[in-house]
Design a protein around this motif. Structure first.
Motif, mmCIF file in Angstrom:
data_model
loop_
_atom_site.group_PDB
_atom_site.id
_atom_site.type_symbol
_atom_site.label_atom_id
_atom_site.label_comp_id
_atom_site.label_asym_id
_atom_site.label_seq_id
_atom_site.Cartn_x
_atom_site.Cartn_y
_atom_site.Cartn_z
ATOM 1 N N ILE A 95 -25.124 3.621 -54.663
ATOM 2 C CA ILE A 95 -25.225 4.938 -54.044
ATOM 3 C C ILE A 95 -23.853 5.393 -53.566
ATOM 4 C CG2 ILE A 95 -25.671 4.091 -51.694
ATOM 5 C CD1 ILE A 95 -27.663 6.402 -51.358
ATOM 6 N N GLU A 96 -23.627 6.684 -53.604
ATOM 7 C CA GLU A 96 -22.514 7.316 -52.912
ATOM 8 C C GLU A 96 -23.138 8.028 -51.718
ATOM 9 O OE1 GLU A 96 -19.256 7.429 -53.874
ATOM 10 O OE2 GLU A 96 -19.249 6.915 -56.008
ATOM 11 N N LEU A 97 -22.748 7.621 -50.512
ATOM 12 C CA LEU A 97 -23.383 8.152 -49.318
ATOM 13 C C LEU A 97 -22.383 8.947 -48.488
ATOM 14 C CD1 LEU A 97 -26.178 6.708 -47.284
ATOM 15 C CD2 LEU A 97 -24.165 7.433 -46.000
ATOM 16 N N ALA A 98 -22.738 10.202 -48.207
ATOM 17 C CA ALA A 98 -21.871 11.099 -47.439
ATOM 18 C C ALA A 98 -22.365 11.221 -46.006
ATOM 19 C CB ALA A 98 -21.842 12.481 -48.085
ATOM 20 N N MET A 99 -21.417 11.322 -45.086
ATOM 21 C CA MET A 99 -21.721 11.642 -43.688
ATOM 22 C C MET A 99 -20.556 12.460 -43.154
ATOM 23 S SD MET A 99 -22.442 9.111 -40.473
ATOM 24 C CE MET A 99 -22.744 9.789 -38.831
ATOM 25 N N ASP A 100 -20.786 13.735 -42.978
ATOM 26 C CA ASP A 100 -19.721 14.641 -42.538
ATOM 27 C C ASP A 100 -18.497 14.497 -43.451
ATOM 28 O OD1 ASP A 100 -21.497 15.381 -40.581
ATOM 29 O OD2 ASP A 100 -20.553 14.231 -39.005
ATOM 30 N N GLU A 101 -17.356 14.082 -42.910
ATOM 31 C CA GLU A 101 -16.110 14.009 -43.690
ATOM 32 C C GLU A 101 -15.950 12.705 -44.462
ATOM 33 O OE1 GLU A 101 -15.053 11.105 -40.723
ATOM 34 O OE2 GLU A 101 -16.336 12.855 -40.670
ATOM 35 N N THR A 102 -16.934 11.818 -44.360
ATOM 36 C CA THR A 102 -16.800 10.449 -44.872
ATOM 37 C C THR A 102 -17.667 10.240 -46.108
ATOM 38 O OG1 THR A 102 -16.409 9.679 -42.619
ATOM 39 C CG2 THR A 102 -17.034 8.011 -44.240
ATOM 40 N N LEU A 103 -17.138 9.506 -47.085
ATOM 41 C CA LEU A 103 -17.901 9.147 -48.281
ATOM 42 C C LEU A 103 -17.712 7.664 -48.563
ATOM 43 C CD1 LEU A 103 -19.660 10.289 -50.636
ATOM 44 C CD2 LEU A 103 -17.541 10.378 -51.972
ATOM 45 N N THR A 104 -18.831 6.956 -48.680
ATOM 46 C CA THR A 104 -18.807 5.510 -48.914
ATOM 47 C C THR A 104 -19.749 5.160 -50.048
ATOM 48 O OG1 THR A 104 -18.224 5.005 -46.620
ATOM 49 C CG2 THR A 104 -19.288 3.244 -47.877
ATOM 50 N N ARG A 105 -19.307 4.235 -50.879
ATOM 51 C CA ARG A 105 -20.109 3.744 -51.999
ATOM 52 C C ARG A 105 -20.561 2.316 -51.725
ATOM 53 N NH1 ARG A 105 -21.211 4.225 -57.402
ATOM 54 N NH2 ARG A 105 -21.218 2.328 -58.645
ATOM 55 N N ALA A 106 -21.816 2.022 -52.040
ATOM 56 C CA ALA A 106 -22.319 0.652 -52.003
ATOM 57 C C ALA A 106 -23.042 0.356 -53.307
ATOM 58 C CB ALA A 106 -23.261 0.437 -50.825
ATOM 59 N N ALA A 107 -22.847 -0.842 -53.807
ATOM 60 C CA ALA A 107 -23.545 -1.304 -55.013
ATOM 61 C C ALA A 107 -24.013 -2.724 -54.756
ATOM 62 C CB ALA A 107 -22.623 -1.259 -56.226
ATOM 63 N N ILE A 108 -25.196 -3.058 -55.279
ATOM 64 C CA ILE A 108 -25.806 -4.346 -54.978
ATOM 65 C C ILE A 108 -26.433 -4.968 -56.214
ATOM 66 C CG2 ILE A 108 -28.089 -3.446 -54.368
ATOM 67 C CD1 ILE A 108 -28.144 -5.402 -52.023
ATOM 68 N N ASP A 109 -26.376 -6.277 -56.269
ATOM 69 C CA ASP A 109 -27.114 -7.081 -57.243
ATOM 70 C C ASP A 109 -27.800 -8.181 -56.442
ATOM 71 O OD1 ASP A 109 -28.119 -8.664 -59.264
ATOM 72 O OD2 ASP A 109 -26.155 -9.280 -60.045
ATOM 73 N N VAL A 110 -29.115 -8.140 -56.378
ATOM 74 C CA VAL A 110 -29.876 -9.151 -55.640
ATOM 75 C C VAL A 110 -30.029 -10.354 -56.564
ATOM 76 C CG1 VAL A 110 -31.958 -9.591 -54.274
ATOM 77 C CG2 VAL A 110 -31.025 -7.278 -54.406
ATOM 78 N N SER A 111 -28.921 -11.034 -56.746
ATOM 79 C CA SER A 111 -28.732 -11.967 -57.854
ATOM 80 C C SER A 111 -28.977 -13.422 -57.507
ATOM 81 C CB SER A 111 -27.278 -11.850 -58.344
ATOM 82 O OG SER A 111 -26.400 -12.161 -57.268
ATOM 83 N N GLY A 112 -29.014 -13.742 -56.214
ATOM 84 C CA GLY A 112 -29.003 -15.142 -55.810
ATOM 85 C C GLY A 112 -27.597 -15.706 -55.715
ATOM 86 N N ARG A 113 -26.610 -14.926 -56.154
ATOM 87 C CA ARG A 113 -25.207 -15.358 -56.105
ATOM 88 C C ARG A 113 -24.477 -14.522 -55.054
ATOM 89 N NH1 ARG A 113 -26.315 -14.484 -61.317
ATOM 90 N NH2 ARG A 113 -24.938 -12.667 -61.434
#
Length: 198
Positions: A95-113
């Motif tokens: 996801i690319e998540l915006a909050m006011d002037e800020t933009l943050t990306r998070a990506a996940i793999d629920v991989s066990g690793r």
């Protein structure tokens, strides 16, 4: 199957109890003694829709480090326990998540690793009395103990509170998406290896 778990952790530095219900409504009952951290954990629960009860007592007379890190450990262990073999999950999300002037990306793999890639900087060492370096420490502990690969990148932002909050909200949203049941393979482990246990 109910995807719920409880974990208790007691050391000379902290005493923590955590319960999670993955298929919840984002209800949170959180008390760590660290106000800003409680606010961030409330965001994590609310936006992941994972019900969380977290009670922590730590050596706050020293600093917040042990409480924050050990809470991350306990939440990660509880999530791993609740997910079991990780059957029927979507596994991946970003996801690319915006909050006011800020933009943050998070990506996940629920991989066990477990692995954390952290590309987040703060312009101040503190948000109020909270050490900004502890944001990374929390997610490192969470990823390690939940058995997830997690990438977090802050693209831009001016307000350190917003930067931290977008990290928690973005991770919450990718957890929600990755842990959702996959209607096309509800009983399958989403891996050609047949296992997501590391």
């Amino acid at each position: 199957m109910t995807r719920s778990a409880e974990v208790s952790r007691k050391t000379k530095e902290t005493e923590i109890s955590v319960s999670v219900h993955v298929d919840g409504k984002g209800k949170a009952d959180i008390s760590t003694g660290v106000g800003f951290f409680d606010h961030m954990l409330d965001q994590l629960s609310r936006h992941s829709l994972i019900d969380m009860t977290i009670k922590a007592k730590g050596d706050l007379h020293i600093d917040d480090h042990h409480t924050v890190e050990d809470t991350g450990i306990a939440i990660g262990q509880a999530l791993s326990k609740a997910l079991g073999e990780r059957r029927g999950i979507m596994r991946y999300a970003s996801i690319e998540l915006a909050m006011d002037e800020t933009l943050t990306r998070a990506a996940i793999d629920v991989s066990g690793r477990p692995f954390l890639v952290w590309n987040v900087g703060f312009s101040s060492p503190k948000i109020g009395t909270f050490d900004t370096e502890l944001v990374r420490e929390f997610f490192q502990a969470l990823a390690q103990n939940a058995g997830i690969t997690l990438h977090v990148t802050n693209h831009y932002g001016a307000n350190n509170h917003h930067i931290a909050e977008t990290c928690f909200k973005a991770v919450a949203r990718v957890l929600r998406a990755a842990l959702e049941p996959d209607p096309r393979q509800p009983d399958a482990v989403p891996s050609t290896k047949g296992s997501l246990k590391g």
